[in-house]
Design a protein around this motif. Structure first.
Motif, short mmCIF file in Angstrom:
data_model
loop_
_atom_site.label_atom_id
_atom_site.label_comp_id
_atom_site.label_asym_id
_atom_site.label_seq_id
_atom_site.Cartn_x
_atom_site.Cartn_y
_atom_site.Cartn_z
N ASN A 214 45.00 0.42 -27.71
CA ASN A 214 44.59 0.08 -29.07
C ASN A 214 44.75 1.35 -29.89
O ASN A 214 43.99 2.32 -29.71
CB ASN A 214 43.14 -0.40 -29.07
CG ASN A 214 42.66 -0.84 -30.44
OD1 ASN A 214 43.18 -0.40 -31.46
ND2 ASN A 214 41.66 -1.71 -30.47
N GLU A 215 45.73 1.36 -30.78
CA GLU A 215 46.06 2.58 -31.52
C GLU A 215 44.89 3.10 -32.34
O GLU A 215 44.79 4.31 -32.59
CB GLU A 215 47.27 2.33 -32.43
CG GLU A 215 48.54 1.92 -31.69
CD GLU A 215 49.11 3.05 -30.83
OE1 GLU A 215 48.57 4.17 -30.86
OE2 GLU A 215 50.10 2.80 -30.11
N LYS A 216 43.98 2.21 -32.77
CA LYS A 216 42.82 2.66 -33.54
C LYS A 216 41.80 3.36 -32.65
O LYS A 216 41.09 4.27 -33.09
CB LYS A 216 42.17 1.46 -34.25
CG LYS A 216 43.03 0.87 -35.36
CD LYS A 216 42.29 -0.27 -36.04
CE LYS A 216 43.13 -0.85 -37.16
NZ LYS A 216 42.43 -1.99 -37.85
N PRO A 218 42.41 4.78 -29.13
CA PRO A 218 43.34 5.01 -28.02
C PRO A 218 42.71 5.31 -26.67
O PRO A 218 43.37 5.18 -25.64
CB PRO A 218 44.18 6.21 -28.51
CG PRO A 218 43.35 6.86 -29.56
CD PRO A 218 42.58 5.77 -30.21
#
Length: 284
Positions: A214-216, A218
């Protein structure tokens, strides 16, 4: 019904008597000649029976046939409407196929519960679940991002284990002509050829969070709610690449390689430039 010798009156030919009849034709002898007519249509319009009892019985037969005729007409009309609807769906399908633009995250990871771990591979399809609220509450979710280039990743987590231990059970490309926007029943069927089920030993080596992040957040490995997630096309390519390396049986490895090459072609991915996995599990 026996109508032989029954007296009739025709609006043009006058009085006569019935000499022959079957389910579709009646022959009547008039003063000068015999005439044939369509049975029973001629009655009530041009021809009248003298015998009222027989006339009433014949009237019931005519009404029954008329009802059957109308029912047949309704059936044909419904078939015509269905054909038109199917034609419109085919045209819409062809249009969507032709004008499809690749989405960078058109892959799906699916959370299989215990029952689904068996059915997903025996039936080679998954159910996207139902909408929980709003005007469409209770209707199946439409997996709108899925298209010909999409694959579905099947995962599970053993009871009592942490989310970081989520295992990959298998993977399949969607059916050749599947379009998520047109999926009304929520079922996502597998491609006839490109499908892989991992053994338990292989699955233990394929941890989902090695690839997914999850890039938000990480460093977090949480699923929260829902049956599925969309994720990056390149991450799926990394998974397929590792499955090829994982397979020891030459035949299975060849099939996995064909799957990988087909997937890369469908997603316009250069397999020579594929980055190494960098999921949340590797960022701890």
């Amino acid at each position: 019904m026996n109508l032989i010798n029954k007296k009739v009156t025709h609006e043009l030919f006058g009085m006569g008597s019935i000499v022959k009849h079957n389910d579709s034709v009646i022959e009547i002898h008039f003063a000068s000649e015999n005439k044939k007519f369509v049975f029973p249509d001629v009655f009530g319009k041009h021809l009248k029976l003298h015998d009222k009892i027989v006339a009433n019985s014949l009237g019931e037969i005519i009404q029954k046939r008329e009802a059957e005729r109308k029912q047949e007409e309704r059936k044909k009309e419904e078939e015509k409407k269905l054909q038109l609807k199917n034609q419109e769906l085919r045209l819409e399908h062809e249009k969507l196929m032709k004008n499809h633009k690749l989405h960078s995250e058109s892959q799906m990871v699916f959370w299989c519960d215990t029952e689904e771990q068996n059915s997903s591979f025996s039936e080679w399809k998954v159910f996207s679940g139902v909408i929980k609220s709003g005007n469409n509450q209770g209707k199946p979710n439409k997996p709108i991002r899925l298209h010909q280039n999409s694959a579905v990743l099947l995962t599970a987590i053993d009871s009592g284990m942490p989310e970081k231990d989520r295992r990959i059970l298998g993977v399949y490309m969607v059916n050749e002509d599947f379009i998520g926007k047109l999926c009304e029943d929520g079922y996502i069927p597998a491609h006839s050829q490109y499908r892989i089920q991992l053994t338990e030993q292989e699955s233990d080596q394929m941890l989902f969070w090695k690839y997914y992040v999850n890039e938000k957040f990480p460093h977090k490995m949480t699923w929260n709610t829902g049956k599925y997630r969309y994720f990056n096309n390149s991450w799926m390519a990394q998974i397929l690449f590792d499955i090829v390396s994982l397979k020891s049986d030459p035949k299975e490895q060849e099939l996995a390689q064909q799957f990988f090459e087909h997937y890369c072609k469908m997603n316009q991915i250069n397999d020579q430039e594929l980055a190494k996995p960098n999921g949340a599990l590797l960022r701890i």
